[in-house]
Enzyme design. Structure first.
Site, PDB file in Angstrom:
ATOM      1  N   ASP A  18     -27.604  43.757 127.508  1.00  0.00           N
ATOM      2  CA  ASP A  18     -26.939  44.059 128.780  1.00  0.00           C
ATOM      3  C   ASP A  18     -27.917  44.430 129.882  1.00  0.00           C
ATOM      4  O   ASP A  18     -27.898  43.860 130.971  1.00  0.00           O
ATOM      5  CB  ASP A  18     -25.946  45.221 128.616  1.00  0.00           C
ATOM      6  CG  ASP A  18     -24.758  44.844 127.751  1.00  0.00           C
ATOM      7  OD1 ASP A  18     -24.835  43.810 127.041  1.00  0.00           O
ATOM      8  OD2 ASP A  18     -23.767  45.591 127.768  1.00  0.00           O
ATOM      9  N   ARG A  98     -25.526  62.495 129.851  1.00  0.00           N
ATOM     10  CA  ARG A  98     -25.468  61.675 131.060  1.00  0.00           C
ATOM     11  C   ARG A  98     -26.059  62.328 132.309  1.00  0.00           C
ATOM     12  O   ARG A  98     -26.853  61.703 133.015  1.00  0.00           O
ATOM     13  CB  ARG A  98     -24.038  61.191 131.332  1.00  0.00           C
ATOM     14  CG  ARG A  98     -23.441  60.258 130.270  1.00  0.00           C
ATOM     15  CD  ARG A  98     -24.417  59.290 129.717  1.00  0.00           C
ATOM     16  NE  ARG A  98     -23.808  58.215 128.940  1.00  0.00           N
ATOM     17  CZ  ARG A  98     -24.495  57.303 128.269  1.00  0.00           C
ATOM     18  NH1 ARG A  98     -25.816  57.340 128.261  1.00  0.00           N
ATOM     19  NH2 ARG A  98     -23.890  56.363 127.586  1.00  0.00           N
ATOM     20  N   ASP A 127     -18.767  57.079 131.546  1.00  0.00           N
ATOM     21  CA  ASP A 127     -20.202  57.180 131.815  1.00  0.00           C
ATOM     22  C   ASP A 127     -20.564  56.806 133.247  1.00  0.00           C
ATOM     23  O   ASP A 127     -21.414  57.438 133.875  1.00  0.00           O
ATOM     24  CB  ASP A 127     -20.990  56.348 130.802  1.00  0.00           C
ATOM     25  CG  ASP A 127     -20.916  56.942 129.394  1.00  0.00           C
ATOM     26  OD1 ASP A 127     -20.817  58.182 129.301  1.00  0.00           O
ATOM     27  OD2 ASP A 127     -20.950  56.189 128.418  1.00  0.00           O
ATOM     28  N   SER A 179     -19.231  49.730 120.221  1.00  0.00           N
ATOM     29  CA  SER A 179     -20.035  50.277 121.304  1.00  0.00           C
ATOM     30  C   SER A 179     -20.547  51.620 120.810  1.00  0.00           C
ATOM     31  O   SER A 179     -19.761  52.536 120.524  1.00  0.00           O
ATOM     32  CB  SER A 179     -19.167  50.451 122.561  1.00  0.00           C
ATOM     33  OG  SER A 179     -19.872  51.227 123.495  1.00  0.00           O
TER      34      SER A 179
HETATM   35  N1  ARG Z   1     -15.881  58.598 124.753  1.00  0.00           N
HETATM   36  C1  ARG Z   1     -17.085  59.348 124.730  1.00  0.00           C
HETATM   37  C2  ARG Z   1     -17.320  60.014 126.055  1.00  0.00           C
HETATM   38  O1  ARG Z   1     -16.740  59.593 127.018  1.00  0.00           O
HETATM   39  C3  ARG Z   1     -18.259  58.533 124.288  1.00  0.00           C
HETATM   40  C4  ARG Z   1     -18.684  57.453 125.224  1.00  0.00           C
HETATM   41  C5  ARG Z   1     -19.763  56.655 124.614  1.00  0.00           C
HETATM   42  N2  ARG Z   1     -20.360  55.756 125.525  1.00  0.00           N
HETATM   43  C6  ARG Z   1     -20.658  54.483 125.210  1.00  0.00           C
HETATM   44  N3  ARG Z   1     -21.289  53.789 126.105  1.00  0.00           N
HETATM   45  N4  ARG Z   1     -20.322  53.962 124.066  1.00  0.00           N
HETATM   46  O2  ARG Z   1     -18.071  60.946 126.147  1.00  0.00           O
END
Ligand code: ARG
Length: 400
Positions: A18, A98, A127, A179
């Site tokens: 990506d 993040r 994110d 993911s």
């Molecule tokens: N759902 C979780 C959160 O919002 C994990 C997100 C994981 N991110 C990813 N790019 N797979 O904190």
């Protein structure tokens, strides 16, 4: 190619399909220069050769930052101190990393003369919000580019085709079944077969924990030492924040501790199924609370517990750098001054059991609470009036 007014972009880059495609797409679409930035937050990915790879894809420069200590010390530990748990079970591993990644993203962008920042988060997730709220808070002058919301590549197949067209070096890429987001605190899994919330995850998905069934039949004991709410040692040995968390991950992971399977509410309004492994973090939360039970004043503890869900929500929604967060963090810091001492725990087949707690500044008084004769500090007769007054309002209400 239209001049989109961006000269140099700093891209959060992992070297995967990506972000490699994004790197090239930025050059093609914006006619700009790209600086690749990679944060090491303990994702345990090979970073050797990353700069060469970025340059082969067209980057001017590639900056790698080791953020593991800062992550544990300034993000994971404060979350433990504030009992940050989202929707009852999620310990926020991704959400905590993040703002840190974005903070350094801004620093790299400024240091390398960029006028824009770009990230590879999709338009459906949390994110993107966390990254961009941090950019807004720390560097409002930077233009934000989120290719997943802009371009017309729609799938992995589209990305592969794009990579082939521009001869982007990518390793033999097997279709990813999930993911995954991994860092020093946790591994998270979403998508693929997990999108059916009735379907249990496959055992071979998990990376850092064994299943409780496969865990050793022998329990393991450990002692965690805290100073002012901060974990400082394991079994008497002082460890840096990142080392301590890494150590606990290993030990608790072997006992199947810290798996969570949930359907959560994303900030953008979707419900989403997520599976998490947070072995060390689970142990820290349990140990910290056990130590608080002897070191925190009752009202301080209850007050903190009232706003803990709100603290978790701010972290989850991406408001780490916000005035309300500053206020909350000050209150949490103030609550932690006395949280010093040791907790003894047992790890056994997926569970963390508290065996004991002690503190040089304990508020617990064996003398006061004892069922044996006390020294007269607590007069049981006082309880008669205490209860009588508490009961005034209640008497005469019948069965109502
Ligand atoms: N759902 C979780 C959160 O919002 C994990 C997100 C994981 N991110 C990813 N790019 N797979 O904190």
């Amino acid at each position: 190619m239209a001049d989109r007014g961006v000269k140099r972009v700093c891209l959060a880059y992992s070297g995967g399909l990506d972000t490699s495609v994004i790197l090239r797409w930025l050059i093609e679409e914006y006619g700009c220069e790209v600086v690749a930035y990679c944060a090491d937050v303990g994702q345990e990915e090979e970073l050797d050769g990353l700069p060469e790879k970025a340059q082969a894809t067209g980057a001017q420069d590639c900056v790698i930052k080791d953020l593991r200590e800062e992550f544990a010390r300034d993000f994971v530990y404060p979350a433990v101190q504030g009992s940050a748990v989202y929707e009852g079970v999620y310990l926020l591993g991704t959400a905590l990393a993040r703002p840190l990644i974005a903070k350094h993203h801004v620093e790299v962008a400024r240091a390398t003369g960029c006028d824009a920042v770009a990230h590879g988060a999709t338009g459906k997730g949390n994110d993107q919000v966390r990254f961009e709220l941090t950019f807004r808070a720390l560097a409002p002058e930077l233009t934000i580019i989120a290719p997943w919301r802009d371009w017309d590549l729609r799938s992995r197949t589209d990305c592969m085709a794009y990579a082939n067209k521009y001869e982007i070096p990518i390793e033999a890429t097997l279709a990813k079944p999930y993911s995954i987001d991994r860092n020093l605190m946790h591994v998270s899994y979403e998508g693929g077969v997990l999108e059916d919330p009735w379907r249990a995850p496959d055992e071979d998905m998990f990376q850092t924990t064994v299943s409780p069934e496969a865990a050793p039949d022998e329990a393991e004991e450990l002692v965690i030492g805290f100073e002012a709410g901060v974990p400082v040692s394991v079994d008497g040995k002082s460890l840096s924040p990142a080392d301590l968390l890494h150590h606990l991950n290993q030990r608790a992971g072997r006992h199947g501790v810290g798996r969570v399977d949930m359907v959560e509410n994303r900030f953008v309004g979707l419900k989403s199924r997520g599976v998490y492994e947070t072995p060390g973090g689970t142990v820290l939360h349990a140990a910290h609370r056990a130590l608080e039970s002897i070191t925190l004043d009752r009202e301080v503890m209850h007050e903190r517990d009232r706003f803990a869900p709100r603290f978790a929500e701010l972290i989850y929604n991406g408001f780490w750098y916000s005035p309300e967060m500053d206020m909350m963090r000050a209150a949490i810091d103030s609550s932690q001054r006395n949280v010093t001492g040791d907790v003894r725990l047992k790890l056994y087949k997926g569970s963390v059991v508290i065996l004991g707690r002690r503190s040089p500044v304990s508020l617990y008084s064996e003398n006061l609470v004892t069922f044996e004769e006390d020294q007269g500090a607590y007069d049981q007769n006082d309880a008669t009036g205490f209860i009588r007054l508490q009961g005034l309002r209640l008497s005469g209400r019948g069965e109502a």
